[in-house]
Enzyme design. Sequence first.
Site, PDB file in Angstrom:
ATOM      1  N   ASP A 195       0.864  -1.175   0.000  1.00 43.18           N
ATOM      2  CA  ASP A 195       0.000   0.000   0.000  1.00 43.18           C
ATOM      3  C   ASP A 195       0.907   1.234   0.000  1.00 43.18           C
ATOM      4  O   ASP A 195       2.072   1.157   0.402  1.00 43.18           O
ATOM      5  CB  ASP A 195      -0.871  -0.043   1.261  1.00 43.18           C
ATOM      6  CG  ASP A 195      -2.014   0.941   1.208  1.00 43.18           C
ATOM      7  OD1 ASP A 195      -2.369   1.364   0.100  1.00 43.18           O
ATOM      8  OD2 ASP A 195      -2.549   1.284   2.271  1.00 43.18           O
ATOM      9  N   ASP A 500      -3.245  -1.401   5.544  1.00 38.41           N
ATOM     10  CA  ASP A 500      -3.680  -0.912   6.853  1.00 38.41           C
ATOM     11  C   ASP A 500      -5.188  -0.716   6.943  1.00 38.41           C
ATOM     12  O   ASP A 500      -5.742  -0.672   8.028  1.00 38.41           O
ATOM     13  CB  ASP A 500      -2.967   0.404   7.198  1.00 38.41           C
ATOM     14  CG  ASP A 500      -3.179   1.471   6.125  1.00 38.41           C
ATOM     15  OD1 ASP A 500      -3.850   1.180   5.120  1.00 38.41           O
ATOM     16  OD2 ASP A 500      -2.666   2.586   6.298  1.00 38.41           O
ATOM     17  N   ASP A 504      -8.082  -3.387   2.573  1.00 38.77           N
ATOM     18  CA  ASP A 504      -6.971  -4.292   2.244  1.00 38.77           C
ATOM     19  C   ASP A 504      -7.200  -5.715   2.748  1.00 38.77           C
ATOM     20  O   ASP A 504      -6.434  -6.622   2.411  1.00 38.77           O
ATOM     21  CB  ASP A 504      -5.662  -3.761   2.861  1.00 38.77           C
ATOM     22  CG  ASP A 504      -5.251  -2.419   2.284  1.00 38.77           C
ATOM     23  OD1 ASP A 504      -5.353  -2.263   1.055  1.00 38.77           O
ATOM     24  OD2 ASP A 504      -4.853  -1.530   3.051  1.00 38.77           O
TER      25      ASP A 504
END
Length: 788
Positions: A195, A500, A504
Site C-alpha cells: 500500500d 492498513d 486491504d
Amino acid sequence: MVPADGILISGHSLAIDESSMTGESKTVHKDQKAPFLMSGCKVADGYGSMLVTGVGINTEWGQLMANLSEDNGEETPLQVRLNGVATFIGMVGLSVAGVVLGVLAIRYFTGHTKNPDGTVQFRAETTGLKQGFMGAIRILTIAVTIVVVAVPEGLPLAVTLTLAYSMRKMMRDKALVRRLSSCETMGSATTICSDKTGTLTLNKMTVVEAHFIGTRLDPCDDVRAISSSSAALLIEGIAQNTTGTVFLPEDGGAADVTGSPTEKAILSWGLKIGMDFNDVRSKSSVLHVFPFNSEKKRGGVAVQSDTGVHIHWKGAAELVLSSCKSWLSLDGSVQPMDAQKRNVYKRSIEDMAKSSLRCVAFAYCQCDIEKIPKEDIADWKLPEEDLTLLGIVGIKDPCRPGVRNAVQLCKNAGVKVRMVTGDNIETAKAIALECGILDANGVISEPFVIEGKAFREMSEIARGEIADKITVMGRSSPNDKLLLVQALKRKGHVVAVTGDGTNDAPALHEADIGLAMGMSGTEVAKESSDIIILDDDFTSVVKVVRWGRSVYANIQKFIQFQLTVNVAALVINVIAAVSSGDVPLNAVELLWVNLIMDTLGALALATEPPTDNLMKRQPVGRREPLVTNIMWRNLFVQAIYQIAILLIFNFSGKKILRLQNESPDNAEKMKNTFIFNTFVFCQIFNEFNARKPEERNVFKGVTKNHLFMGIVCVTTVFQILIVEFLGKFFKIVRLNWSLWLVSVAIGVVSWPLAYLGKFIPVPVRPLQAYFKPCWKSSRRDEEEGRQG
C-alpha cells in the site's frame, strides 16, 4: 455514516471520508461527476440525498466481509516441501525395513544367523518354540530400528522450535507474528504488493515546497528573506482562514494540530515559520466566512484588525492565481502582476504538479470598512477579484525515511516491490519514482503502470499475462488488489501484501503473507493478517523478509545435519544387519540421537542470526527444492566418511581396538559402544559444519552464539553421562580413556573433510530434476498399459 451503497441524487458540498474502504485519508467530494457512495464511509461535510443500490451482502462492505469468511486452507511453501521430504523418507525407510525384515527372517530360519561365540541361533530340529519366537521378535525389533533410523522424528519439533525462536526475535524488529508458519513463508516471498499511504509514505500531509515574494524558499520554512509585514499578512491568513485548530500543551510539549490533512499540513507549516495561533486569532476578529466548496475550490474569510479589514483567500493554486492582479514583493510592496510574472508562477505550479504536489495558493485584498454591509452580513459576497498573491505552497504525503534503501535492498534480493494504491495514477507514479519502485530511466506506461479499472476489466487470461509486469496500480479498489494477488499466485509467485485499511483485508487474507500495519491498521486488517508491522514502516517489512530467509536457511541447515545422521545410521545398520544379522546402533541409542540430541541441535542452529548474504540471494519461491545440491554434496561427504569408518569398526573393530582378550559378549558390547560413541561425536562436530553449508570457514562468529556453544557442551556432557552411567538402560558398557580419545579424533576429522568437500563443484540443475524424466516415463508406461 453512509448506511448503504448508492448514487448521489442531490446535495451540496458533500465530502465523504472513504478511508475505511480505500485506505486514503483525504476526503472525497461527491457530485454528479463522482456520485457513488459506499456503505460504512463517514460524511465529513455537506449533505445530500442518495438512491440506494445495495444493502447487506450486496454492498462493497458486504462482499469484502464475505471474502474474509472464506478459508483457502492452502499449505505454505515450507509445508509442501516438508511433506514431500517426509513422504520420501517414509517410503525409503519402510521399503528398506521391509527388505531387511525379509532378509533377516530368511537368514534366521535357514540357520545362517550366528551368536557372538559362533553358534547357530536357529536349528529347525533342536530350537524350541519359545526360543524361535524370541528370535523372530528380535528380527522385528531390528526392522523397527531401521524405521527409527530412517524417519527424522525430531524434524517437526525442530521446525517448530526454529519458527518459535525466530518469532520471538522478530518481535524486537517491530514484527508481531500471528501465524507461526508465516515466519518462513516471508523468506520465500518473490513479490511484495505494498500500500502507499501510511506504509511507503508517512500518512501525514506536509508542506515540502513554498514560493513567496517571487522566489522559492529553501528550505520551505525559511522566511528570513520575507519582510515582517508580509510574514504577518501570511500568518494572519493561515491562522484565520482555516477549519483546523492548534492546541499548545501547558507543559510546553509539541503542538496538537487538528483538521483535514491539508489544513493540518498548512497549520504545521505556519508554526514552523513563527505563527502563534492563539495570539494571531486574538488580535483580529472574523467578520464573515466563505467556506471551501468543491465547485469554486477555494475558501475565504473577512478579518478585521487594527490595520483594517483584510479578505484572505486560500485554494487551488491555478484558480486563485487567475484572480490575482498583483503580488507581494521582497520589501512588502505590492507589484502589478504582469504576464511574465504570471507565467513564472504558472511554471512553478506546473512543476509542483508534475511532482504530484497538491498546490495551494494564498491571496488577500484590503476592503474599506464602509463597503461591509451592516445588516445581512451573512449574505455578503466576499470580494474575489483584484487579489494580491501572497504565495504558493506544495503539499504531499512524503516517503518514509529509509524506504528507498529498503526497496533497493528488496531488488537486490530478487523481491519485486509493487505499489497498489487508491490514489490517482500521477501521484502514485511520483511516489513510486521517489521510493525507487519505478526507475526514472525505465518505461513508465501500461502495463507497468496501470489503473485498477483497466486491470479489472481484463479477462482472467489477460490479467495473468500482464500481472508480472505491473509495478504500480493506481485508482485501485479492494477487489483490484485481490485480483492482482490471485493472478500473481497463479503465476507461481509467493505473494506478500501490506495494508492498513479495511479495504486491504481481502488481499491480506488471500496473500501467502498478509502484513498489517499496527499503528494505523484497522482491526479487520489485523485480524486478516499473518504478521503485524508494529511501527508501520516499510523498512520493517524488509527486516521480516531477512528473518524469513534466515528461518528457511536455518531449517535447511538442520535438515542437512539430520539427514546426514539418518543416511549414515541407515546404511550402517542395514549393511550390518544383512551381513551379520545384528545392528551396532540399537533403537534406544537412535532415539537419543534423533529425538533429544538432534532437537538440541535444531535449537542451536535456529539461533544462528541472519546475515547480509541472505539478502543477496534470489528468493526460493514455490518450486525450488528444500534440499539443494550443495546440501546433498555436504551430506554425502560426511555420510560416506562416517559409513566407511564405522563399518570398518563394525567388522574389524575387535582386532583394531585390541579386544581379543575380552569375552566375546563383552567385546561385542565394547565394539558397539565405541561405534555409538564415535557416531555421536561425528554428529557433534558435524553440527559446526552445518552452520555454514556454503562457506569454508564454519567457525566464523561461533563464539558470539552463546546458545550454540552451550548446547554443544550440554550434548557432550549428556553423552559422557550416558556412556559412563546409563549403560544398563542403553545396553552399552563403559569405555576407557584411549577409546574416548579415538572417538573424539574420528569426529574431529569431519572438520577438514567438510573444508575440502566444499571445493567439489555442484551442478546448477537440482538433483531431484534428474529423476523426473524417469518418473514421468514410468507414469506414461503405466497409463499406456491401462489403456491397452
